[in-house]
Design a protein around this motif. Structure first.
Motif, mmCIF file in Angstrom:
data_model
loop_
_atom_site.group_PDB
_atom_site.id
_atom_site.type_symbol
_atom_site.label_atom_id
_atom_site.label_comp_id
_atom_site.label_asym_id
_atom_site.label_seq_id
_atom_site.Cartn_x
_atom_site.Cartn_y
_atom_site.Cartn_z
ATOM 1 N N SER A 25 -56.400 -8.883 -39.311
ATOM 2 C CA SER A 25 -56.714 -9.476 -40.605
ATOM 3 C C SER A 25 -58.026 -8.928 -41.123
ATOM 4 O O SER A 25 -58.910 -8.575 -40.344
ATOM 5 C CB SER A 25 -56.817 -10.991 -40.472
ATOM 6 O OG SER A 25 -55.607 -11.525 -40.000
ATOM 7 N N HIS A 27 -61.284 -9.874 -43.478
ATOM 8 C CA HIS A 27 -62.009 -11.033 -43.972
ATOM 9 C C HIS A 27 -63.195 -10.585 -44.817
ATOM 10 O O HIS A 27 -63.842 -9.577 -44.517
ATOM 11 C CB HIS A 27 -62.530 -11.891 -42.814
ATOM 12 C CG HIS A 27 -61.467 -12.246 -41.825
ATOM 13 N ND1 HIS A 27 -60.591 -13.284 -42.016
ATOM 14 C CD2 HIS A 27 -61.123 -11.677 -40.655
ATOM 15 C CE1 HIS A 27 -59.755 -13.354 -40.996
ATOM 16 N NE2 HIS A 27 -60.055 -12.374 -40.154
ATOM 17 N N ASN A 31 -63.334 -15.629 -46.670
ATOM 18 C CA ASN A 31 -61.897 -15.814 -46.806
ATOM 19 C C ASN A 31 -61.133 -14.725 -46.069
ATOM 20 O O ASN A 31 -61.658 -13.645 -45.833
ATOM 21 C CB ASN A 31 -61.483 -15.756 -48.289
ATOM 22 C CG ASN A 31 -62.117 -16.850 -49.097
ATOM 23 O OD1 ASN A 31 -61.925 -18.021 -48.821
ATOM 24 N ND2 ASN A 31 -62.878 -16.469 -50.102
ATOM 25 N N THR A 32 -59.879 -15.010 -45.754
ATOM 26 C CA THR A 32 -58.980 -13.980 -45.254
ATOM 27 C C THR A 32 -58.416 -13.264 -46.462
ATOM 28 O O THR A 32 -57.774 -13.874 -47.311
ATOM 29 C CB THR A 32 -57.840 -14.584 -44.416
ATOM 30 O OG1 THR A 32 -58.400 -15.265 -43.295
ATOM 31 C CG2 THR A 32 -56.886 -13.499 -43.924
ATOM 32 N N HIS A 35 -53.563 -9.616 -44.292
ATOM 33 C CA HIS A 35 -53.088 -9.298 -42.955
ATOM 34 C C HIS A 35 -52.471 -7.911 -43.064
ATOM 35 O O HIS A 35 -51.722 -7.634 -44.011
ATOM 36 C CB HIS A 35 -52.033 -10.293 -42.475
ATOM 37 C CG HIS A 35 -52.520 -11.697 -42.416
ATOM 38 N ND1 HIS A 35 -53.430 -12.130 -41.482
ATOM 39 C CD2 HIS A 35 -52.244 -12.762 -43.203
ATOM 40 C CE1 HIS A 35 -53.682 -13.409 -41.690
ATOM 41 N NE2 HIS A 35 -52.979 -13.812 -42.736
#
Length: 95
Positions: A25, A27, A31-32, A35
Motif C-alpha cells: 500500500s 500512504h 491516508n492510504t 493498494h
C-alpha cells in the motif's frame, strides 16, 4: 509548478501476506492512497512497482528542481529537455 495531489512524502507498506499479488500500500497525508496489485506478475515485481510509486513525489520534486536549475541553459537538439518538460507537465496534470 505545483503538484495538486497528496503532498509527499509517500511511504510504502507491505501487504503482510494478505494476498500473493498485492505489492503493498502507498500512504501519504495520513491516508492510504492506493493498494498496488500485481495480478499476473510476481509479488516481487508488484512490490518494486509500489516502491517506485511511493518515491514519485520526491522524484518529481527533484526533477523540477534540476529543470529549474538549468533554466538558462541553451539546449541543443540532442538534450531532449522537451521530454523532461513533457514528463513534468504530465505529472502535474497539464497534459
Amino acid at each position: 509548478m505545483e503538484f495538486k495531489g497528496t503532498p509527499g512524502p509517500w511511504t510504502h507498506s507491505d501487504s503482510y501476506g494478505l494476498h500473493e499479488t498485492i505489492g503493498g500500500s502507498i500512504h501519504g497525508g495520513g491516508n492510504t492512497l492506493c493498494h498496488v496489485m500485481g495480478k499476473g506478475i510476481w509479488k516481487g515485481k508488484a512490490t518494486a512497482n509500489a516502491k517506485l510509486i511511493a518515491a514519485a513525489p520526491e522524484i518529481l520534486e527533484q526533477l523540477i528542481r534540476l529543470r529549474n536549475k538549468i533554466t538558462d541553459y541553451d539546449p541543443d537538439d540532442d538534450d531532449h529537455l522537451h521530454i523532461v518538460d513533457a514528463v513534468i507537465n504530465k505529472a502535474l496534470g497539464r497534459e
